[in-house]
Design an enzyme around this catalytic site. Structure first.
Site, PDB file in Angstrom:
ATOM      1  N   TYR A  92       5.627  -5.015  -3.234  1.00 54.28           N
ATOM      2  CA  TYR A  92       4.917  -3.838  -2.726  1.00 54.28           C
ATOM      3  C   TYR A  92       5.245  -2.654  -3.628  1.00 54.28           C
ATOM      4  O   TYR A  92       6.401  -2.496  -4.045  1.00 54.28           O
ATOM      5  CB  TYR A  92       5.372  -3.528  -1.290  1.00 54.28           C
ATOM      6  CG  TYR A  92       4.863  -2.200  -0.770  1.00 54.28           C
ATOM      7  CD1 TYR A  92       3.701  -2.137  -0.005  1.00 54.28           C
ATOM      8  CD2 TYR A  92       5.534  -1.001  -1.051  1.00 54.28           C
ATOM      9  CE1 TYR A  92       3.216  -0.921   0.462  1.00 54.28           C
ATOM     10  CE2 TYR A  92       5.054   0.214  -0.591  1.00 54.28           C
ATOM     11  CZ  TYR A  92       3.896   0.249   0.162  1.00 54.28           C
ATOM     12  OH  TYR A  92       3.414   1.458   0.614  1.00 54.28           O
ATOM     13  N   GLU A 101      -1.514   2.674  -3.487  1.00 53.55           N
ATOM     14  CA  GLU A 101      -0.686   1.663  -2.833  1.00 53.55           C
ATOM     15  C   GLU A 101      -1.169   0.278  -3.223  1.00 53.55           C
ATOM     16  O   GLU A 101      -2.360  -0.013  -3.130  1.00 53.55           O
ATOM     17  CB  GLU A 101      -0.761   1.826  -1.315  1.00 53.55           C
ATOM     18  CG  GLU A 101       0.129   0.844  -0.567  1.00 53.55           C
ATOM     19  CD  GLU A 101       0.021   0.996   0.953  1.00 53.55           C
ATOM     20  OE1 GLU A 101      -1.110   0.940   1.476  1.00 53.55           O
ATOM     21  OE2 GLU A 101       1.068   1.173   1.593  1.00 53.55           O
TER      22      GLU A 101
END
Ligand code: GDP
Ligand code: MN
Length: 384
Positions: free
Chosen positions: A101, A189
């Site tokens: 991530y 993101e």
């Protein structure tokens, strides 16, 4: 402006972030045609601006044309958490070894950029934050100084990534940060950022929010605007030049000035209500603007009462009054309305409203009192 995944990936690619090759399709036939060019296996991915597409069945791997056709058929038109799928992104499937991530956001409180990296990607980051907060490495970045290679390496290391992976991830982080800064994004993101079995680091998903204030220096954003899918209420408000924010409660809010609109939301919450939306009619609104605002607000079926809260400065009370009267005359507003008018020409405005005052149009002199009434009326009215 929020980008779709496919736009986000194209944007990331401009800044050197590696993404899988892919193409957009709006029909199953088109999806098969795109897949043939890309080469199987491909992934067919729903393009909606909401997370959790994978879980909802909106991300499927196809080994050949029959599957690509079937998956596109199934995904196009699908409803994912209230969003209808109108496009799919067909991309080269990746052989995933690890899911990481990475994100860059603004930390307004700290007046800094914030980088977050985790070796636990592929699941919702909120879940990781709740279960295992130490699994997320965080780095505040001074926006004046930026992020350098050593810091990016340190960040990847803090996330538990060893060499040689750490170097590849750091280089992707630098690309993502460049996209965030030079690309004028408020959010970049990538979840998951994957490591393939061949050791490549790729952005497999992309969530990018652009800062609309910077659109003047990005002519290339024009394409993104074309594809923007606004909710019906947002679209009408924008057409009418109104500042509108959709929420999910049941009291519609109209105020002049975003600050007052937001404090009106707070007051409605404080007395046990939930705002369905808020609409800022701005300074110096005319009767027409007021009438348009009412029509946008009441077109939302979840609105069970409307709270009009105007503190007139440049906005004049009688214009607000005339707008309400005209809206009541020209459209069938079926929900009760509470009006609190103060400031410039409030008395004149209240005079205008006198002719329409009823059980359905109530005037209140205080903000708190008006909020209570609006919530009471909404709850008493139940569903329309
Ligand atoms: P989201 O569910 O909306 O966040 O959509 P993502 O783009 O993140 O995809 C969800 C999940 O699908 C990913 O976490 C992967 O596990 C899986 N996935 C997506 N693309 C591929 C791919 O190319 N190959 C494989 N094997 N899995 C994929
Ligand atoms: Mn994702």
């Amino acid at each position: 402006m929020d980008l779709f995944e496919y736009q986000g990936k194209q944007y990331l690619a401009r800044y050197g972030v590696p993404v899988p090759e892919g193409a957009v399709a709006t029909t199953p036939a088109e999806a098969v045609e795109r897949a043939a060019r890309i080469g199987y296996p491909v992934v067919v991915k729903a393009q909606v601006q909401v997370g959790g597409r994978g879980k909802a069945g909106g991300v499927r791997v196809a080994a050949g044309p029959a599957e690509a056709q079937a998956h596109a058929q199934a995904i196009l038109g699908m409803d994912i958490r209230g969003h209808t799928v109108r496009r799919v992104w067909v991309e080269q499937a990746s052989d995933i070894a690890r899911e990481l991530y990475a994100s860059f956001t603004l930390d307004r409180g700290a007046k800094a950029h914030l980088a977050m990296v985790s070796a636990r990607g592929g699941v919702e980051i909120e879940q990781v934050a709740a279960e295992d907060p130490h699994a997320i490495a965080r780095l505040p970045i001074n926006p004046v100084v930026g992020l350098d290679e050593a810091e990016a390496l340190g960040l990847a290391g803090d996330a538990g990534l060893g060499p040689p992976l750490r170097h590849d991830v750091a280089s992707v982080l630098l690309g993502l940060y460049r996209c965030f800064v030079e690309g004028d994004a408020d959010l970049v993101e990538v979840n998951p950022l994957v490591v393939t079995s061949g050791g490549r680091v790729l952005a497999l998903d992309a969530k990018v929010t652009l800062d609309d204030n910077a659109s003047f220096r990005h002519p290339e954003w024009e394409d993104f605007k074309q594809a923007e899918e606004l909710d019906e209420r947002d679209r009408r408000a924008r057409e009418l030049g109104l500042q509108y924010v959709g929420l999910d409660g049941f009291v519609g809010i109209i105020a002049n000035g975003a600050g007052l609109a937001m404090s009106t939301c707070d007051v409605v919450n404080q007395v046990g209500g939930k705002p369905a939306n808020f609409l800022d009619i701005g300074g110096g609104a005319s009767a027409e603007v007021m009438a348009n605002a009412l029509s946008v607000i009441t077109s939302d079926p979840s609105v069970r009462s409307v709270f009009v809260n105007v503190f007139g400065g440049i906005t004049r009370g009688e214009e607000v009054g005339h707008g309400i009267v005209s809206a009541l005359r020209h459209s069938r507003i079926k929900v009760p309305m509470v009006v609190r008018l103060d400031g410039t020409n409030a008395a004149e405005g209240l005079e205008v409203l006198r002719e329409v005052e009823s059980d359905m149009v109530v005037v209140s002199s205080s903000m708190m009192g008006a909020a209570r009434l609006a919530v009471q009326l909404a709850l008493a009215g139940g569903k329309r």
